[in-house]
Write a protein that holds these residues in place. Sequence first.
Motif, PDB file in Angstrom:
ATOM      1  N   THR A  76       0.828  -1.211   0.000  1.00 61.81           N
ATOM      2  CA  THR A  76       0.000   0.000   0.000  1.00 61.81           C
ATOM      3  C   THR A  76       0.862   1.261   0.000  1.00 61.81           C
ATOM      4  O   THR A  76       0.346   2.368   0.051  1.00 61.81           O
ATOM      5  N   GLY A  77       2.190   1.069  -0.023  1.00 65.05           N
ATOM      6  CA  GLY A  77       3.094   2.211  -0.046  1.00 65.05           C
ATOM      7  C   GLY A  77       3.558   2.671   1.316  1.00 65.05           C
ATOM      8  O   GLY A  77       4.329   3.623   1.428  1.00 65.05           O
ATOM      9  N   MET A  78       3.105   1.993   2.384  1.00 64.97           N
ATOM     10  CA  MET A  78       3.521   2.359   3.740  1.00 64.97           C
ATOM     11  C   MET A  78       4.960   1.918   3.978  1.00 64.97           C
ATOM     12  O   MET A  78       5.357   0.814   3.592  1.00 64.97           O
ATOM     13  N   ILE A  79       5.732   2.787   4.621  1.00 60.26           N
ATOM     14  CA  ILE A  79       7.107   2.454   4.986  1.00 60.26           C
ATOM     15  C   ILE A  79       7.215   2.468   6.515  1.00 60.26           C
ATOM     16  O   ILE A  79       6.836   3.437   7.163  1.00 60.26           O
ATOM     17  N   GLN A  80       7.702   1.389   7.065  1.00 59.76           N
ATOM     18  CA  GLN A  80       7.861   1.267   8.516  1.00 59.76           C
ATOM     19  C   GLN A  80       9.337   1.078   8.833  1.00 59.76           C
ATOM     20  O   GLN A  80       9.960   0.098   8.399  1.00 59.76           O
ATOM     21  N   ASN A  81       9.909   2.027   9.566  1.00 59.43           N
ATOM     22  CA  ASN A  81      11.310   1.928   9.982  1.00 59.43           C
ATOM     23  C   ASN A  81      11.368   1.532  11.452  1.00 59.43           C
ATOM     24  O   ASN A  81      10.824   2.231  12.308  1.00 59.43           O
ATOM     25  N   THR A  82      12.026   0.438  11.740  1.00 58.26           N
ATOM     26  CA  THR A  82      12.089  -0.071  13.109  1.00 58.26           C
ATOM     27  C   THR A  82      13.531  -0.378  13.506  1.00 58.26           C
ATOM     28  O   THR A  82      14.154  -1.271  12.930  1.00 58.26           O
ATOM     29  N   PRO A  83      14.092   0.342  14.477  1.00 53.13           N
ATOM     30  CA  PRO A  83      15.447   0.031  14.940  1.00 53.13           C
ATOM     31  C   PRO A  83      15.437  -1.237  15.789  1.00 53.13           C
ATOM     32  O   PRO A  83      14.475  -1.505  16.508  1.00 53.13           O
TER      33      PRO A  83
END
Length: 208
Positions: free
Chosen positions: A47-54
């Motif tokens: 869906t184009g969502m970007i999730q950045n998780t350290p």
Amino acid sequence: DAARVISDLTQYVSIVTPPKSKNVNVASIQLMPVNPMTAMVVLLTDTGMIQNTPITLPRSVTLEELSSMSALLNRMFAGKSVDEIHPGAQFIVENEIADQKQIFDAICTVLAARLKQKQERLVIEGASKMLGHQEFNDVEKARGFLQLLEENQRLGEIVNENEDGVSVRIGHETGLGDVSIVTATYSARGKDLGKIGVIGPTRMQYDK
């Protein structure tokens, strides 16, 4: 973001439910090095969502290992629902990750927890704007409404009870007292993802 823009335009409280994870698929997962013991997990959905998780890794890893793990994560999860990301996922080639299983489990655990947290959190903007409407001149009434907005889970359940498409619930129909809730289903790339709308006094300008 969308919630803030809607609140500013309408001068009401805006609400946005997070995308339903069952309707969101993994497009790609990339592990980016931060330092030998830390990586950034970059998840891109269809869906184009970007999730950045350290994530803090259980041991020091090389760039080559991160690249290898990225490839394996994509082989396992690309094209599948984000719900399927968890440390107990079936491995494609058991021997391939024998010496990396601890890292793999750590990445899946953190990523799954982060995605679940986002699923459970309703986005609310503009609570203070309601205090500018005459219905909330009464201090006790205003306090009760603001307390309700803090009950994120309950409010999310009420919003999700609304029908798909455009839905209008007025007064006692909302279960919230002397307010109305107007919601609409939002979608991306042909998929219904969640609901977006406003909460305002029953005399609100519904055509806005």
